[in-house]
Design an enzyme around this catalytic site. Sequence first.
Site: not given
Length: 367
Positions: A55-56, A58-59, A61-63, A174
């Site tokens: 799905l994408g 972020g800082g 790790g991947p999702v 965050d």
Amino acid sequence: MFLFPARNIKENQALQLSDNEDQFGEDDKKDIDVPFFELESIVGATDNFSKAYKLGEGGFGPVYKGMFPGGVEIAVKRLSSNSGQGLKEFKNEVVLIAKLQHRNLVRLLGYCIKGKEKILLYEYMPNKSLDALIFDSNRSMLLNWAARFDIIIGVARGLLYLHQDSRLRIIHRDMKASNILLDDEMNLKISDFGLARIVGRRDTESSTTRVIGTYGYMAPEYALEGQFSVKSDAFSFGVVVLEIVSGKKNTGFFDPQLALSLLGYTWNLWKEKKPLALLDETLVGSCNDSEVVKCITVGLLCVQEDPNDRPDMSKVVFMLNGETETLPNPKQPAFITRNRFEGTTSSSNKLETQSNNEITFSVEDGR
């Protein structure tokens, strides 16, 4: 694809690990009301973490999207080994979010720890994260002004719950566009509690010698001195508000000569009495101007340099639901020009400050 019997996840004993593979202690476990999944079940649900399921990133790790028995869709957050979020932060997120219940907070459905793998399973949000919409020239048109205003109010209410209305007092630390997820009806959920901290019921601030966060969203007192509070969350919220209104990232610069951040660009428009010029061009002519000005004003109030000048989230919610004329005039924001952390390229870079704090930044990648 590795398949399982089509039965409810919580009832499927094949998905549960034995206690000796779970690295949580008994004191941690008694606070957790979500199941522990075996790694093999997650590997199968994501087709071995296939790129097609990603799905994408972020800082931390991947999702991935995971498909579990009975057609249950889940978002699988796989923490990378160099993410800066270790076992302590991972446990923190699981224990914290398992205790929280609010319509604007994402639900944790399970977790897994095995070897170096640390994985969180969340409710699946079909429209991904807010940054994947507002910073995309095509997808941003899916969010009209009414939807954006609802998101702003929803984020404010979610933070108010964390700061004041939950049984814990929690500072998120965050808050950013990529940590705001959207379901199929564009209802928002705040996610990622790995950096969140519990403070005493009567406390509103604390400090740390290890500063972790995302460039462009961190309040100056947190980035430079390690001081975090409900007001540093308010600062991050203010940045998000201005990004939602403008469709632009705070980490972009809008004047090559002055090297302005989004905060500086907004402040110049405010001083010139042209706040509506900040509005995302896809919204021009189709929104409530007074609501836009109200949101810009609230955003600027939240990003003022002195935390004592910023409103807390209860005041923010009140202002968003009130009249524009009742709002005070904001003072100059922090970080209005290219700030000292510009150029950071990973979540593990470290910069030394005068207080010798360790600072770890993550750079935004859309999910």
